[in-house]
Design a protein around this motif. Structure first.
Motif, mmCIF file in Angstrom:
data_model
loop_
_atom_site.group_PDB
_atom_site.id
_atom_site.type_symbol
_atom_site.label_atom_id
_atom_site.label_comp_id
_atom_site.label_asym_id
_atom_site.label_seq_id
_atom_site.Cartn_x
_atom_site.Cartn_y
_atom_site.Cartn_z
ATOM 1 N N LEU A 66 -39.091 -5.644 22.094
ATOM 2 C CA LEU A 66 -39.386 -6.737 23.015
ATOM 3 C C LEU A 66 -40.241 -6.205 24.151
ATOM 4 O O LEU A 66 -39.840 -5.257 24.836
ATOM 5 C CB LEU A 66 -38.088 -7.330 23.577
ATOM 6 C CG LEU A 66 -38.245 -8.428 24.636
ATOM 7 C CD1 LEU A 66 -38.929 -9.661 24.050
ATOM 8 C CD2 LEU A 66 -36.877 -8.784 25.219
ATOM 9 N N LEU A 67 -41.423 -6.795 24.348
ATOM 10 C CA LEU A 67 -42.272 -6.445 25.482
ATOM 11 C C LEU A 67 -42.127 -7.531 26.545
ATOM 12 O O LEU A 67 -42.313 -8.710 26.254
ATOM 13 C CB LEU A 67 -43.743 -6.364 25.084
ATOM 14 C CG LEU A 67 -44.183 -5.312 24.080
ATOM 15 C CD1 LEU A 67 -45.704 -5.280 23.991
ATOM 16 C CD2 LEU A 67 -43.645 -3.952 24.409
ATOM 17 N N VAL A 68 -41.813 -7.109 27.758
ATOM 18 C CA VAL A 68 -41.719 -8.004 28.907
ATOM 19 C C VAL A 68 -42.815 -7.568 29.870
ATOM 20 O O VAL A 68 -42.703 -6.523 30.514
ATOM 21 C CB VAL A 68 -40.325 -7.929 29.574
ATOM 22 C CG1 VAL A 68 -40.250 -8.889 30.747
ATOM 23 C CG2 VAL A 68 -39.223 -8.201 28.551
ATOM 24 N N ILE A 69 -43.881 -8.348 29.933
ATOM 25 C CA ILE A 69 -45.091 -7.936 30.638
ATOM 26 C C ILE A 69 -45.147 -8.507 32.056
ATOM 27 O O ILE A 69 -45.088 -9.722 32.248
ATOM 28 C CB ILE A 69 -46.343 -8.378 29.850
ATOM 29 C CG1 ILE A 69 -46.333 -7.763 28.439
ATOM 30 C CG2 ILE A 69 -47.620 -8.012 30.602
ATOM 31 C CD1 ILE A 69 -47.401 -8.327 27.517
ATOM 32 N N ASP A 70 -45.258 -7.637 33.031
ATOM 33 C CA ASP A 70 -45.613 -7.976 34.423
ATOM 34 C C ASP A 70 -44.746 -9.041 35.094
ATOM 35 O O ASP A 70 -45.241 -9.843 35.880
ATOM 36 C CB ASP A 70 -47.077 -8.422 34.516
ATOM 37 C CG ASP A 70 -48.051 -7.302 34.240
ATOM 38 O OD1 ASP A 70 -47.615 -6.157 34.069
ATOM 39 O OD2 ASP A 70 -49.259 -7.580 34.186
ATOM 40 N N VAL B 200 -36.048 -2.640 24.401
ATOM 41 C CA VAL B 200 -36.578 -3.604 25.362
ATOM 42 C C VAL B 200 -37.485 -2.815 26.298
ATOM 43 O O VAL B 200 -37.032 -1.849 26.922
ATOM 44 C CB VAL B 200 -35.445 -4.294 26.152
ATOM 45 C CG1 VAL B 200 -36.014 -5.222 27.220
ATOM 46 C CG2 VAL B 200 -34.516 -5.050 25.206
ATOM 47 N N LEU B 201 -38.750 -3.203 26.365
ATOM 48 C CA LEU B 201 -39.717 -2.488 27.193
ATOM 49 C C LEU B 201 -40.201 -3.385 28.325
ATOM 50 O O LEU B 201 -40.761 -4.456 28.067
ATOM 51 C CB LEU B 201 -40.914 -2.028 26.361
ATOM 52 C CG LEU B 201 -40.639 -0.931 25.332
ATOM 53 C CD1 LEU B 201 -40.173 -1.523 24.023
ATOM 54 C CD2 LEU B 201 -41.873 -0.098 25.111
ATOM 55 N N PHE B 202 -39.977 -2.941 29.544
ATOM 56 C CA PHE B 202 -40.475 -3.644 30.718
ATOM 57 C C PHE B 202 -41.786 -2.992 31.131
ATOM 58 O O PHE B 202 -41.819 -1.803 31.444
ATOM 59 C CB PHE B 202 -39.451 -3.595 31.862
ATOM 60 C CG PHE B 202 -38.296 -4.522 31.642
ATOM 61 C CD1 PHE B 202 -38.384 -5.850 32.005
ATOM 62 C CD2 PHE B 202 -37.128 -4.066 31.056
ATOM 63 C CE1 PHE B 202 -37.317 -6.720 31.788
ATOM 64 C CE2 PHE B 202 -36.058 -4.913 30.839
ATOM 65 C CZ PHE B 202 -36.150 -6.259 31.210
ATOM 66 N N ASP C 286 -35.839 -10.169 40.678
ATOM 67 C CA ASP C 286 -34.402 -9.924 40.866
ATOM 68 C C ASP C 286 -33.544 -10.510 39.757
ATOM 69 O O ASP C 286 -32.521 -9.928 39.393
ATOM 70 C CB ASP C 286 -33.930 -10.494 42.213
ATOM 71 C CG ASP C 286 -34.489 -9.723 43.400
ATOM 72 O OD1 ASP C 286 -34.889 -8.558 43.240
ATOM 73 O OD2 ASP C 286 -34.523 -10.315 44.502
ATOM 74 N N ASP C 287 -33.931 -11.667 39.213
ATOM 75 C CA ASP C 287 -33.099 -12.336 38.219
ATOM 76 C C ASP C 287 -33.243 -11.774 36.807
ATOM 77 O O ASP C 287 -32.487 -12.170 35.910
ATOM 78 C CB ASP C 287 -33.398 -13.835 38.214
ATOM 79 C CG ASP C 287 -32.922 -14.515 39.497
ATOM 80 O OD1 ASP C 287 -32.030 -13.968 40.182
ATOM 81 O OD2 ASP C 287 -33.459 -15.587 39.817
ATOM 82 N N LEU C 288 -34.176 -10.863 36.589
ATOM 83 C CA LEU C 288 -34.282 -10.209 35.284
ATOM 84 C C LEU C 288 -33.135 -9.221 35.136
ATOM 85 O O LEU C 288 -32.889 -8.407 36.028
ATOM 86 C CB LEU C 288 -35.601 -9.455 35.141
ATOM 87 C CG LEU C 288 -36.827 -10.256 34.777
ATOM 88 C CD1 LEU C 288 -38.063 -9.370 34.805
ATOM 89 C CD2 LEU C 288 -36.692 -10.913 33.414
ATOM 90 N N ASP D 208 -33.126 0.485 28.728
ATOM 91 C CA ASP D 208 -34.442 -0.139 28.621
ATOM 92 C C ASP D 208 -35.535 0.874 28.970
ATOM 93 O O ASP D 208 -35.297 1.842 29.700
ATOM 94 C CB ASP D 208 -34.548 -1.338 29.564
ATOM 95 C CG ASP D 208 -33.605 -2.477 29.186
ATOM 96 O OD1 ASP D 208 -33.136 -2.522 28.024
ATOM 97 O OD2 ASP D 208 -33.325 -3.308 30.073
ATOM 98 N N ILE D 209 -36.715 0.619 28.450
ATOM 99 C CA ILE D 209 -37.847 1.519 28.654
ATOM 100 C C ILE D 209 -38.813 0.866 29.639
ATOM 101 O O ILE D 209 -39.116 -0.311 29.537
ATOM 102 C CB ILE D 209 -38.556 1.797 27.313
ATOM 103 C CG1 ILE D 209 -37.566 2.466 26.336
ATOM 104 C CG2 ILE D 209 -39.815 2.636 27.510
ATOM 105 C CD1 ILE D 209 -38.027 2.475 24.892
ATOM 106 N N ARG D 210 -39.301 1.661 30.583
ATOM 107 C CA ARG D 210 -40.301 1.183 31.549
ATOM 108 C C ARG D 210 -41.631 1.842 31.212
ATOM 109 O O ARG D 210 -41.698 3.041 30.986
ATOM 110 C CB ARG D 210 -39.909 1.564 32.979
ATOM 111 C CG ARG D 210 -38.542 1.101 33.421
ATOM 112 C CD ARG D 210 -38.591 -0.290 33.993
ATOM 113 N NE ARG D 210 -37.271 -0.702 34.456
ATOM 114 C CZ ARG D 210 -37.011 -1.144 35.657
ATOM 115 N NH1 ARG D 210 -37.961 -1.237 36.557
ATOM 116 N NH2 ARG D 210 -35.798 -1.523 35.970
ATOM 117 N N ILE D 211 -42.667 1.020 31.206
ATOM 118 C CA ILE D 211 -44.026 1.503 30.930
ATOM 119 C C ILE D 211 -44.932 1.007 32.050
ATOM 120 O O ILE D 211 -44.955 -0.183 32.351
ATOM 121 C CB ILE D 211 -44.564 0.965 29.578
ATOM 122 C CG1 ILE D 211 -43.669 1.346 28.404
ATOM 123 C CG2 ILE D 211 -46.018 1.369 29.359
ATOM 124 C CD1 ILE D 211 -43.800 2.770 27.936
#
Length: 185
Positions: free
Chosen positions: A7-11, A47-49, A71-73, A79-82
């Motif tokens: 899962l990519l969660v972009i910006d 899950v990648l943020f 804040d609500d995420l 999870d992975i941060r990129i």
């Protein structure tokens, strides 16, 4: 070939969601992303943020308020941060290497902004032969000079539904339909 999803969660960062830059259905999109992320974690899928690092332009500087996720995420320690440096998440980031390391071949894409970073990332992922699922109600943008945000979102969902992939596949599904398919397997 076995499907290995991420899962990519972009910006989904504070600096993109201000009074000066209102986004369409922010609360709903955040809830959808949280629901998807919970399912991905339960299946041990990554899950990648993705967070824009605009240090070179003195904006979205890491660890500043505008760089932080909303804040609500709901995030998890696994999870992975990129960090990303252009509209296309793949451009000079660690994303490609991380996906290779995890043997990921299917990207489930959500985030902000539909017509900029989400679109650029989808175009790039298509050319890299990933299988792609765009969550049609899981991305957002703001009003544009001649289009309301909802029109921009509808337009890009149509574009992606009609895109011809290079090797992989591209689907545009509601989060309900995607979750139903995942849970039925």
């Amino acid at each position: 070939m076995i499907s290995r999803k991420a899962l990519l969660v972009i910006d989904m960062q504070r600096g993109s969601f201000t009074e000066a830059t209102p986004r369409h259905n922010t609360e709903g999109v955040v809830q959808i992303i949280n629901s998807l992320a919970t399912t991905f974690r339960a299946k041990s899928w990554p899950v990648l943020f993705i967070q824009h690092d605009g240090s070179t332009m003195n904006e979205f500087v890491p660890f500043t308020t505008e760089w932080e996720l909303l804040d609500d995420l709901k995030t998890d320690t696994g999870d992975i941060r990129i960090d990303k440096y252009a509209n296309d998440v793949f451009y000079r980031s660690e994303l490609g290497q991380k996906l290779d390391m995890l043997a990921i071949n299917e990207l489930v894409i959500t985030g902000c902004a539909t017509d900029f970073c989400v679109e650029s990332t989808i175009q790039s992922a298509v050319s890299k032969d990933y299988n792609i699922t765009v969550i049609e109600d899981g991305h957002t943008t703001g009003n544009r000079p001649n289009l309301q945000a909802s029109q921009v979102i509808d337009h890009y969902n149509w574009v992606w539904k009609n895109m011809i992939p290079t090797k992989g596949k591209i689907e545009v599904l509601s989060h309900h339909l995607f979750l139903q398919q995942v849970l039925d397997k």
